[in-house]
Design a protein around this motif. Structure first.
Motif, PDB file in Angstrom:
ATOM      1  N   GLY A 252      18.598  41.262   6.744  1.00  0.00           N
ATOM      2  CA  GLY A 252      18.000  40.229   5.907  1.00  0.00           C
ATOM      3  C   GLY A 252      17.689  38.976   6.702  1.00  0.00           C
ATOM      4  O   GLY A 252      16.667  38.322   6.485  1.00  0.00           O
ATOM      5  N   SER A 253      18.567  38.671   7.640  1.00  0.00           N
ATOM      6  CA  SER A 253      18.361  37.478   8.453  1.00  0.00           C
ATOM      7  C   SER A 253      17.106  37.608   9.322  1.00  0.00           C
ATOM      8  O   SER A 253      16.313  36.670   9.439  1.00  0.00           O
ATOM      9  CB  SER A 253      19.608  37.261   9.312  1.00  0.00           C
ATOM     10  N   ASP A 254      16.905  38.792   9.921  1.00  0.00           N
ATOM     11  CA  ASP A 254      15.686  39.036  10.712  1.00  0.00           C
ATOM     12  C   ASP A 254      14.449  38.893   9.838  1.00  0.00           C
ATOM     13  O   ASP A 254      13.417  38.388  10.281  1.00  0.00           O
ATOM     14  CB  ASP A 254      15.692  40.459  11.297  1.00  0.00           C
ATOM     15  N   LEU A 255      14.578  39.373   8.612  1.00  0.00           N
ATOM     16  CA  LEU A 255      13.446  39.309   7.685  1.00  0.00           C
ATOM     17  C   LEU A 255      13.057  37.853   7.415  1.00  0.00           C
ATOM     18  O   LEU A 255      11.879  37.492   7.474  1.00  0.00           O
ATOM     19  CB  LEU A 255      13.813  40.008   6.375  1.00  0.00           C
ATOM     20  N   VAL A 256      14.055  37.025   7.162  1.00  0.00           N
ATOM     21  CA  VAL A 256      13.780  35.610   6.904  1.00  0.00           C
ATOM     22  C   VAL A 256      13.116  34.980   8.124  1.00  0.00           C
ATOM     23  O   VAL A 256      12.096  34.294   8.021  1.00  0.00           O
ATOM     24  CB  VAL A 256      15.080  34.852   6.551  1.00  0.00           C
ATOM     25  N   ARG A 257      13.679  35.239   9.296  1.00  0.00           N
ATOM     26  CA  ARG A 257      13.129  34.645  10.526  1.00  0.00           C
ATOM     27  C   ARG A 257      11.671  35.063  10.733  1.00  0.00           C
ATOM     28  O   ARG A 257      10.811  34.238  11.017  1.00  0.00           O
ATOM     29  CB  ARG A 257      13.958  35.077  11.743  1.00  0.00           C
TER      30      ARG A 257
ATOM     31  N   PRO B 122      10.059  26.195   1.120  1.00  0.00           N
ATOM     32  CA  PRO B 122      10.537  26.401  -0.251  1.00  0.00           C
ATOM     33  C   PRO B 122      12.065  26.491  -0.256  1.00  0.00           C
ATOM     34  O   PRO B 122      12.670  26.828   0.763  1.00  0.00           O
ATOM     35  CB  PRO B 122       9.919  27.753  -0.642  1.00  0.00           C
ATOM     36  N   ASP B 123      12.675  26.220  -1.400  1.00  0.00           N
ATOM     37  CA  ASP B 123      14.129  26.318  -1.512  1.00  0.00           C
ATOM     38  C   ASP B 123      14.599  27.745  -1.234  1.00  0.00           C
ATOM     39  O   ASP B 123      13.853  28.701  -1.445  1.00  0.00           O
ATOM     40  CB  ASP B 123      14.576  25.919  -2.927  1.00  0.00           C
ATOM     41  N   ALA B 124      15.849  27.851  -0.802  1.00  0.00           N
ATOM     42  CA  ALA B 124      16.414  29.165  -0.456  1.00  0.00           C
ATOM     43  C   ALA B 124      16.280  30.150  -1.620  1.00  0.00           C
ATOM     44  O   ALA B 124      15.982  31.328  -1.411  1.00  0.00           O
ATOM     45  CB  ALA B 124      17.871  29.010  -0.036  1.00  0.00           C
ATOM     46  N   GLY B 125      16.488  29.657  -2.849  1.00  0.00           N
ATOM     47  CA  GLY B 125      16.397  30.539  -4.015  1.00  0.00           C
ATOM     48  C   GLY B 125      14.999  31.124  -4.171  1.00  0.00           C
ATOM     49  O   GLY B 125      14.828  32.303  -4.500  1.00  0.00           O
ATOM     50  N   VAL B 126      13.993  30.295  -3.924  1.00  0.00           N
ATOM     51  CA  VAL B 126      12.597  30.743  -4.027  1.00  0.00           C
ATOM     52  C   VAL B 126      12.295  31.763  -2.930  1.00  0.00           C
ATOM     53  O   VAL B 126      11.716  32.831  -3.193  1.00  0.00           O
ATOM     54  CB  VAL B 126      11.632  29.530  -3.911  1.00  0.00           C
ATOM     55  N   LEU B 127      12.736  31.455  -1.714  1.00  0.00           N
ATOM     56  CA  LEU B 127      12.510  32.392  -0.593  1.00  0.00           C
ATOM     57  C   LEU B 127      13.206  33.726  -0.867  1.00  0.00           C
ATOM     58  O   LEU B 127      12.640  34.791  -0.608  1.00  0.00           O
ATOM     59  CB  LEU B 127      13.038  31.790   0.712  1.00  0.00           C
ATOM     60  N   ALA B 128      14.441  33.636  -1.412  1.00  0.00           N
ATOM     61  CA  ALA B 128      15.198  34.856  -1.686  1.00  0.00           C
ATOM     62  C   ALA B 128      14.434  35.745  -2.660  1.00  0.00           C
ATOM     63  O   ALA B 128      14.341  36.964  -2.477  1.00  0.00           O
ATOM     64  CB  ALA B 128      16.573  34.500  -2.246  1.00  0.00           C
ATOM     65  N   GLU B 129      13.860  35.118  -3.674  1.00  0.00           N
ATOM     66  CA  GLU B 129      13.135  35.902  -4.665  1.00  0.00           C
ATOM     67  C   GLU B 129      11.872  36.503  -4.056  1.00  0.00           C
ATOM     68  O   GLU B 129      11.566  37.682  -4.275  1.00  0.00           O
ATOM     69  CB  GLU B 129      12.787  35.016  -5.856  1.00  0.00           C
TER      70      GLU B 129
ATOM     71  N   GLY C 294      19.162  38.502  -1.008  1.00  0.00           N
ATOM     72  CA  GLY C 294      20.094  37.564  -1.619  1.00  0.00           C
ATOM     73  C   GLY C 294      19.940  36.147  -1.096  1.00  0.00           C
ATOM     74  O   GLY C 294      19.595  35.938   0.074  1.00  0.00           O
ATOM     75  N   GLU C 295      20.241  35.186  -1.968  1.00  0.00           N
ATOM     76  CA  GLU C 295      20.098  33.787  -1.590  1.00  0.00           C
ATOM     77  C   GLU C 295      21.080  33.396  -0.483  1.00  0.00           C
ATOM     78  O   GLU C 295      20.757  32.583   0.392  1.00  0.00           O
ATOM     79  CB  GLU C 295      20.297  32.908  -2.834  1.00  0.00           C
ATOM     80  N   ILE C 296      22.263  34.002  -0.514  1.00  0.00           N
ATOM     81  CA  ILE C 296      23.258  33.671   0.522  1.00  0.00           C
ATOM     82  C   ILE C 296      22.748  34.101   1.899  1.00  0.00           C
ATOM     83  O   ILE C 296      22.881  33.380   2.885  1.00  0.00           O
ATOM     84  CB  ILE C 296      24.622  34.346   0.203  1.00  0.00           C
ATOM     85  N   THR C 297      22.111  35.284   1.935  1.00  0.00           N
ATOM     86  CA  THR C 297      21.528  35.762   3.193  1.00  0.00           C
ATOM     87  C   THR C 297      20.458  34.796   3.683  1.00  0.00           C
ATOM     88  O   THR C 297      20.393  34.473   4.880  1.00  0.00           O
ATOM     89  CB  THR C 297      20.897  37.163   2.975  1.00  0.00           C
ATOM     90  N   VAL C 298      19.631  34.319   2.747  1.00  0.00           N
ATOM     91  CA  VAL C 298      18.574  33.384   3.134  1.00  0.00           C
ATOM     92  C   VAL C 298      19.194  32.103   3.676  1.00  0.00           C
ATOM     93  O   VAL C 298      18.790  31.605   4.741  1.00  0.00           O
ATOM     94  CB  VAL C 298      17.647  33.072   1.939  1.00  0.00           C
ATOM     95  N   ARG C 299      20.203  31.572   2.979  1.00  0.00           N
ATOM     96  CA  ARG C 299      20.850  30.333   3.435  1.00  0.00           C
ATOM     97  C   ARG C 299      21.422  30.496   4.835  1.00  0.00           C
ATOM     98  O   ARG C 299      21.278  29.621   5.689  1.00  0.00           O
ATOM     99  CB  ARG C 299      21.978  29.932   2.473  1.00  0.00           C
TER     100      ARG C 299
END
Ligand SMILES: [Zn+2]
Length: 231
Positions: free
Chosen positions: A25-30, A49-56, A61-66
């Protein structure tokens, strides 16, 4: 542990590429944040965008995004600002930080993955491309011919390959191409504008060949793209 590594003697010490589509998930965000910067949907200095928006948006998960955003802050790619106007921002010196992360070897591997993906898609789809569906890609090529701004040129170049993947493989394959291209954005500086202009000739050739359903010349155009150098 098996001295050859958890999954056996597949060679190389780096497990990042071996995971293929199942990146963390972390690679995906990056990779997706990097792709947004490349596509100029956010620019250095912009608030993400806020972590919650990115997560969606990313379906994780939002924790992974954070956690991923935190890691990117530590790498200097993002800035966290507190207070009322706070949030997570793309670092103003994004390009400089990316240049420091340069990893030619992994970038070359991703490059060859992307080449194989495109050759496969073109071979698979040539002859079945519906009339008229190439118009969007043709106008990207025309726009690239006119683009003066290097960042705009690189943005259009990236769009071309994402749209091509979607046209030939559907939305899931577009995401797969986005993984490869987004990860590349963090491993090597954007291509030289003169190189992108040379590649654009291959884009035009590819569309011509796809338009007439000629598989071999279309695949050749994809390979030429990889080798394209300014004349
Ligand atoms: Zn291209």
């Amino acid at each position: 542990m098996n001295p050859a590594g958890k999954f056996g003697p597949y060679g190389g010490g780096d497990t990042r590429l071996r995971s293929g589509g199942s990146q963390t998930g972390s690679d995906l965000v990056r990779s997706r944040v990097a792709l947004r910067v490349r596509l100029k949907s956010v620019t250095p200095g912009d608030r993400l965008p806020d972590a919650g928006v990115l997560a969606e948006e990313l379906g994780i998960g939002e924790i992974t995004v954070r956690r991923a955003l935190e890691g990117m802050c530590q790498d200097g790619l993002l800035d966290r600002r507190r207070g009322r106007a706070g949030g997570t921002f793309v670092a103003a010196d994004w390009d400089t930080v990316v240049a420091l992360m340069h990893d030619a070897e992994e970038a070359a591997l991703l490059d060859s993955f992307h080449l194989l993906l495109e050759c496969g898609l073109v071979a698979h789809g040539a002859g079945e491309v519906p009339e008229g569906s190439l118009e969007g890609l043709r106008s990207l090529v025309a726009e690239m011919d006119l683009a003066e701004d290097p960042a705009r040129l690189v943005e259009l170049e990236t769009r071309f390959h994402l749209d091509l993947a979607e046209l030939l493989g559907g939305a899931g394959i577009r995401e797969f191409a986005a993984d490869l291209l987004g990860r590349q954005c963090l491993l090597q500086p954007p291509p030289d504008p003169a190189v992108v202009r040379a590649r654009n000739r291959c884009h035009a050739d590819l569309l011509t060949e796809l338009g007439r359903g000629a598989m071999d010349p279309a695949v050749r155009a994809v390979k030429e793209h990889q080798r394209a150098r300014p004349s």
